[in-house]
Enzyme design. Structure first.
Site, mmCIF file in Angstrom:
data_model
loop_
_atom_site.group_PDB
_atom_site.id
_atom_site.type_symbol
_atom_site.label_atom_id
_atom_site.label_comp_id
_atom_site.label_asym_id
_atom_site.label_seq_id
_atom_site.Cartn_x
_atom_site.Cartn_y
_atom_site.Cartn_z
ATOM 1 N N THR A 26 -41.487 16.346 -27.222
ATOM 2 C CA THR A 26 -42.521 16.424 -26.633
ATOM 3 C C THR A 26 -42.529 15.098 -25.406
ATOM 4 O O THR A 26 -41.844 14.066 -25.806
ATOM 5 C CB THR A 26 -43.904 16.026 -27.363
ATOM 6 O OG1 THR A 26 -43.848 15.001 -27.891
ATOM 7 C CG2 THR A 26 -43.830 17.136 -28.276
ATOM 8 N N GLU B 186 -44.136 22.109 -29.651
ATOM 9 C CA GLU B 186 -44.447 22.330 -31.178
ATOM 10 C C GLU B 186 -44.400 23.784 -31.690
ATOM 11 O O GLU B 186 -44.744 24.103 -32.812
ATOM 12 C CB GLU B 186 -45.532 21.636 -31.569
ATOM 13 C CG GLU B 186 -45.564 19.945 -31.639
ATOM 14 C CD GLU B 186 -46.109 19.441 -30.057
ATOM 15 O OE1 GLU B 186 -46.002 20.247 -29.244
ATOM 16 O OE2 GLU B 186 -46.329 18.214 -30.266
ATOM 17 N N LYS C 89 -66.705 13.512 -21.771
ATOM 18 C CA LYS C 89 -67.887 13.693 -22.527
ATOM 19 C C LYS C 89 -69.038 12.816 -21.837
ATOM 20 O O LYS C 89 -69.308 11.557 -21.688
ATOM 21 C CB LYS C 89 -67.723 12.866 -23.963
ATOM 22 C CG LYS C 89 -66.926 13.911 -24.734
ATOM 23 C CD LYS C 89 -66.313 13.251 -26.123
ATOM 24 C CE LYS C 89 -65.266 14.190 -26.874
ATOM 25 N NZ LYS C 89 -64.396 13.476 -27.759
ATOM 26 N N TRP D 234 -69.851 18.328 -23.559
ATOM 27 C CA TRP D 234 -68.409 18.296 -23.170
ATOM 28 C C TRP D 234 -68.459 18.918 -21.698
ATOM 29 O O TRP D 234 -69.131 19.813 -21.470
ATOM 30 C CB TRP D 234 -67.444 18.826 -24.188
ATOM 31 C CG TRP D 234 -67.080 18.119 -25.338
ATOM 32 C CD1 TRP D 234 -67.884 17.061 -25.504
ATOM 33 C CD2 TRP D 234 -66.423 18.581 -26.330
ATOM 34 N NE1 TRP D 234 -67.456 16.407 -26.959
ATOM 35 C CE2 TRP D 234 -66.427 17.166 -27.189
ATOM 36 C CE3 TRP D 234 -65.292 19.430 -26.302
ATOM 37 C CZ2 TRP D 234 -65.617 17.146 -28.254
ATOM 38 C CZ3 TRP D 234 -64.586 19.213 -27.627
ATOM 39 C CH2 TRP D 234 -64.619 18.169 -28.627
HETATM 40 P P1 ADP Z 1 -45.356 18.240 -22.370
HETATM 41 O O1 ADP Z 1 -46.671 17.521 -22.507
HETATM 42 O O2 ADP Z 1 -44.265 17.522 -23.189
HETATM 43 O O3 ADP Z 1 -45.122 19.290 -21.361
HETATM 44 P P2 ADP Z 1 -45.550 20.860 -23.769
HETATM 45 O O4 ADP Z 1 -44.710 21.565 -22.838
HETATM 46 O O5 ADP Z 1 -45.496 20.927 -25.369
HETATM 47 O O6 ADP Z 1 -45.485 19.407 -23.804
HETATM 48 O O7 ADP Z 1 -47.066 21.036 -23.456
HETATM 49 C C1 ADP Z 1 -48.125 21.635 -24.219
HETATM 50 C C2 ADP Z 1 -49.291 21.363 -23.744
HETATM 51 O O8 ADP Z 1 -49.307 22.180 -22.152
HETATM 52 C C3 ADP Z 1 -50.433 22.211 -24.373
HETATM 53 O O9 ADP Z 1 -50.880 21.542 -25.385
HETATM 54 C C4 ADP Z 1 -51.505 22.563 -23.315
HETATM 55 O O10 ADP Z 1 -52.278 21.375 -23.127
HETATM 56 C C5 ADP Z 1 -50.662 22.569 -22.013
HETATM 57 N N1 ADP Z 1 -50.694 24.072 -21.637
HETATM 58 C C6 ADP Z 1 -49.576 24.871 -22.089
HETATM 59 N N2 ADP Z 1 -49.664 26.067 -21.466
HETATM 60 C C7 ADP Z 1 -51.127 26.034 -20.727
HETATM 61 C C8 ADP Z 1 -51.753 26.908 -20.385
HETATM 62 N N3 ADP Z 1 -51.405 28.292 -19.903
HETATM 63 N N4 ADP Z 1 -53.232 26.394 -19.875
HETATM 64 C C9 ADP Z 1 -53.541 25.209 -19.956
HETATM 65 N N5 ADP Z 1 -52.590 24.239 -20.722
HETATM 66 C C10 ADP Z 1 -51.410 24.884 -21.064
#
Ligand code: ADP
Length: 518
Positions: A163, A308, A417, A422
């Protein structure tokens, strides 16, 4: 014989097919065995979405070793941490990343050999690398192809991604052959990415970002034509590939499409073959879904996932009953991140862990569970976000409606917040970017004397626009108390290594903005 096209660094397009590629994969597999690579060994890659990277995906995993894709856009300290944490034995590197390897080589503890993804005459001179240096094409030339693939248990790890670690060190997520295959089967389905042998598939989401969202596996499983865009991801290069290769499906984060739209509009171009486009990684704004559909006849498949979650968790496809909705209602629905694909379960809870109703309004912490959701992080024994019964706390805040459509309202750390209530930053951003003079927008929570936190809207404009104009535009679209306390126009927004707006930096920068103002 299905074709595979790939773009070279000089922008020219080359062609091969699956069968020729398989031969090279089998040679690579044999070469790896010749280097004494064993089941479970980690093999690092730092490469664009190109043919050789694809060959590595299959050869490395095929012999039971683990294909560890490294995001070259991370900070050097993070790259060093990742390679040492994974204990990569070999590193395969595109020539574009020579500078990085020159600088970090000395700090790498486990890497024995660095293999450049090039032919012999391209191997750079004046290298400053302590490990043995090899040449990829030379390696393939000198071996026969592997005759029989080795056998190993299906739970053997096949690949590894980290990540991006906006807080603390990046965390490693191991994927198994079993979880990857199940994810691939699920992702190809009509209610997910809907891919078949008749498609031409171009993964733009990089192969170092959650395995290009699994698309290299799905395309191969169904036998679709594959197109690898390589290093050039600007509007013009993407458009050329979409047209010359007759791409029918592609996938990328929203920022890529902003660049494509700009190019299409400036040059008055139309899209001829593209049918659908998966968008995720961050929220897909409504105007993007509308633009793709109305101007270019392309269906947006809004999807949500994480490193993940392999990464597909939810995908937005309409149900039968939605077919009769008006256009406006259809686009409203399409801005949600969608329903869990078969195999995935989701739920939302409050901070005490109490389950919240699926009413499309209550928002809370999003949890996810399923056969391709990771059960822990590499080398971390006490992950607080993984539960023994399989539920994983995503760090996202979301609503779920009665039909099961999930909508992300924020990352937990970005949610504002205000006086105990929220406010969703994503919702305000989505409305702001639908204004014709706004290119990008970010809402951050900044300190406030009375309300603890209040929203501040930061805008990158395409042309001159006033605060008043934006306030008036937001007025009937959001609740009164969600209205940003101020709007600032800035030149550009910082992005993370995976193309998301880097809110941590913005929050730090503007934290006292309202306190200083009053
Ligand atoms: P990194 O933070 O390393 O880019 P990831 O690609 O695993 O890691 O990121 C996942 C995160 O991206 C999710 O937990 C979410 O917050 C965000 N995310 C992914 N797809 C979407 C989406 N369609 N809309 C909003 N947020 C998204």
């Amino acid at each position: 014989n299905t074709e595979i096209s790939y773009s070279l660094p000089n922008g020219s397009i080359k062609k091969t097919n699956y069968s020729q590629t398989l031969t090279r994969i089998k040679k690579l597999a044999n070469a790896l065995l010749g280097l004494d690579i064993k089941v479970g060994d980690k093999i690092g890659t730092m490469a664009w979405s190109n043919l050789r990277h694809f060959e590595l995906y299959y050869a490395v995993s095929g012999i039971g070793s683990v294909c560890h894709t490294i995001n070259p856009r991370l900070f050097q300290e993070q790259i060093i941490f990742i390679i040492n944490d994974a204990q990569d034995k070999l590193l395969f590197i595109d020539l574009d990343f020579i500078e990085i390897i020159n600088q970090i080589s000395i700090k790498l503890k486990s890497v024995e050999k660095v293999i450049f993804l090039c032919s012999k005459n391209e191997i750079p001179k004046n290298l400053n690398i302590k490990q043995e240096v090899l040449c990829y094409e030379e390696m393939l030339e000198s071996v026969n192809k592997l005759e029989i693939w080795p056998d190993f248990p299906e739970n053997t790890a096949s690949s590894l991604c980290y990540t991006s670690g906006t807080t603390g060190n990046p965390k490693g997520v191991l994927y198994a052959h079993r979880s990857t295959i199940i994810h691939t089967l699920a992702a190809a389905n009509p209610d997910a990415l809907n891919l078949s042998s008749k498609d031409v598939v171009m993964p733009i989401a990089p192969m170092f970002h959650a395995n290009a969202w699994g698309i290299p596996y799905v395309a191969t499983m169904v036998g679709a034509k594959l197109v690898f865009p390589g290093r050039h991801l600007d509007g013009k290069s993407i458009y050329n590939l979409l047209e010359t290769e007759k791409v029918t499906f592609t996938a990328a984060v929203p920022t890529i499409w902003l660049m494509l739209f700009e190019y299409l509009e400036k040059n008055k171009k139309k899209i001829s073959y593209l049918k659908s486009c998966a968008i995720g990684g961050s929220a897909c704004p409504r105007f993007m879904i509308e633009n793709f559909s109305e101007k270019y006849g392309v269906e947006v498949i809004h999807a949500w996932g994480m490193t993940e979650t392999s990464p597909l968790g939810t995908v937005n496809k309409p149900l039968l009953k939605h077919l009769k909705l008006s256009k406006k209602e259809k686009f409203d629905l399409a801005t949600k991140q969608g329903r869990p694909i078969f195999g995935v379960d989701i739920k939302i809870t409050d901070d005490e862990g109490k389950k919240l109703p699926h009413d499309g309004k209550s928002f809370g912490n999003l949890w996810v569970k399923g056969p391709w959701i990771c059960s822990g992080y590499l080398n971390i024994s006490d992950s607080k976000t993984h539960q023994a019964d399989g539920w994983f706390l995503t760090g996202d805040v979301a609503t779920i409606d009665a039909d099961g459509y999930m909508q992300i309202t924020d990352r937990a750390k970005d949610v504002i917040k205000s006086g105990g209530e929220w406010i969703s930053t994503i919702e305000i951003e989505n409305i702001a970017v639908s204004h014709s003079k706004v290119l990008e927008a970010a809402v951050v929570g900044v300190l406030h004397k009375k309300w603890d936190e209040r929203p501040l809207l930061l805008i990158v404009a395409t042309e001159k626009v006033s605060k008043e104009e934006i306030f008036a535009y937001l007025k009937d679209k959001i609740a009164k108390w969600w209205m940003p306390d101020d709007i600032l126009f800035i030149k550009g927004l910082p992005h993370t290594a995976t193309g998301k707006i880097k809110k941590v930096n913005l929050k730090e920068q503007y934290r006292d903005y309202l306190l200083n103002k009053s």
